[in-house]
Design an enzyme around this catalytic site. Sequence first.
Site, PDB file in Angstrom:
ATOM      1  N   LYS A 248     -32.743   0.800  94.456  1.00 11.73           N
ATOM      2  CA  LYS A 248     -31.540  -0.035  94.368  1.00 11.73           C
ATOM      3  C   LYS A 248     -31.720  -1.402  95.010  1.00 11.73           C
ATOM      4  O   LYS A 248     -30.946  -2.311  94.743  1.00 11.73           O
ATOM      5  CB  LYS A 248     -30.345   0.702  94.974  1.00 11.73           C
ATOM      6  CG  LYS A 248     -29.954   1.942  94.203  1.00 11.73           C
ATOM      7  CD  LYS A 248     -29.507   1.609  92.784  1.00 11.73           C
ATOM      8  CE  LYS A 248     -29.138   2.862  92.016  1.00 11.73           C
ATOM      9  NZ  LYS A 248     -28.710   2.572  90.646  1.00 11.73           N
TER      10      LYS A 248
HETATM   11  N1  PMP Z   1     -31.614   8.644  92.234  1.00 11.43           N
HETATM   12  C1  PMP Z   1     -30.821   8.200  93.196  1.00 11.43           C
HETATM   13  C2  PMP Z   1     -30.945   8.778  94.564  1.00 11.43           C
HETATM   14  C3  PMP Z   1     -29.867   7.216  92.937  1.00 11.43           C
HETATM   15  O1  PMP Z   1     -29.060   6.770  93.917  1.00 11.43           O
HETATM   16  C4  PMP Z   1     -29.767   6.726  91.617  1.00 11.43           C
HETATM   17  C5  PMP Z   1     -28.734   5.689  91.299  1.00 11.43           C
HETATM   18  N2  PMP Z   1     -27.436   6.169  91.037  1.00 11.43           N
HETATM   19  C6  PMP Z   1     -30.611   7.234  90.623  1.00 11.43           C
HETATM   20  C7  PMP Z   1     -31.522   8.185  90.976  1.00 11.43           C
HETATM   21  C8  PMP Z   1     -30.548   6.808  89.191  1.00 11.43           C
HETATM   22  O2  PMP Z   1     -30.933   5.477  88.978  1.00 11.43           O
HETATM   23  P1  PMP Z   1     -30.148   4.610  87.949  1.00 11.43           P
HETATM   24  O3  PMP Z   1     -28.777   4.372  88.509  1.00 11.43           O
HETATM   25  O4  PMP Z   1     -30.917   3.334  87.821  1.00 11.43           O
HETATM   26  O5  PMP Z   1     -30.052   5.343  86.668  1.00 11.43           O
END
Ligand code: PMP
Length: 344
Positions: free
Chosen positions: A48
């Site tokens: 993130k």
């Molecule tokens: N794993 C974790 C721990 C996350 O916080 C997130 C984000 N919500 C994701 C996977 C998935 O990534 P994305 O939001 O880019 O699909």
Amino acid sequence: MKEGIKAYSNVLELIGDTPLIKLNNITEKMQGNYFAKVEAFNPGHSSKDRIALHIIEEAEAKGILKPGDTIIETTSGNTGFSIAMVSIIKGYKCILAVSSKSSKDKIDMLRTMGASVYVCPAHVPADDPRSYYEVAKRLHKETEGSVYINQYFNKLNIEAHYKTTGPEIWKQTNGQITHLVACSGTGGTISGTAKYLKEQNPNIQVIGIDAYGSVLQKYHETRELDKNEIYPYRIEGLGKNLIPSATDFDQIDYFIKVTDESSAHTARELARTEGLFAGYTSGAAMQGLKQLDEEGVFSKDSNVVVIFPDHGSRYMSKIYSDDWMDQQGFMEMEPEEVSDVQYI
Ligand code: PMP
């Protein structure tokens, strides 16, 4: 910077360029070669960081953000931490509206990173004025010079990964990647990375990991939101009960689902076998690889890249706690070799 001193100017310079690490042991009985893109090497310990930096820098470039302005988001998770970190370095205020389900640890962590935290009741509908969505929207309206990140509906989320994660993987694999496997939450990681990789080689297979209790897999098949798919589950950050516009479903070949229980055990197995202390969704992604291998998706020539989104330290009171695992009824599965503690 004084000449001769080798130092980064600040933590933000460390965002991205995360390592690709070969998986050797957990994959021993599986067909193909497996490489993990370990996003915990970002300074905020998750993928993130990439979207926080990109979205904030795009707002700066468009003249929307000036020093002292405010950045708002609805999350107690990784995105909140990353936004708080970027805000500190760039001199913005950071407001995070979080659900009352968030643990005290998480709220304390965000406050430590300088964020103002609004705790909103968890069990109210999304359109209730007290919900964290509505509180964030209201604060955005009321606060002059504020930007609402809105990661689930922000196309810059996809762009961040199109510009960084995709090219990094292409370069790191010297163009030899055959499969990309990634969790889908907002969908930004998988969509942006896949878009870049498929532009280089349209034959690369892209497989999304979804949770039981989430609508993504069914939506991908039918392009309709089936409310019957929605029920509570434990993995955080994976799957969704709505359709995020930050997911480009056309970039994803198909989704598979993984259970809370198998994902938790596989995360623990990653630590024991690879020395990789990763988060719950990394366990889910690895679990997905095992299922795909069992289905015969990979061959001995496959070069599979899996994205591990965050670090294990955020899950100490969850999957890495035997008590928590026991409370979920997860300890009956198979005995694990977790070392005993000796008290002297
Ligand atoms: N794993 C974790 C721990 C996350 O916080 C997130 C984000 N919500 C994701 C996977 C998935 O990534 P994305 O939001 O880019 O699909």
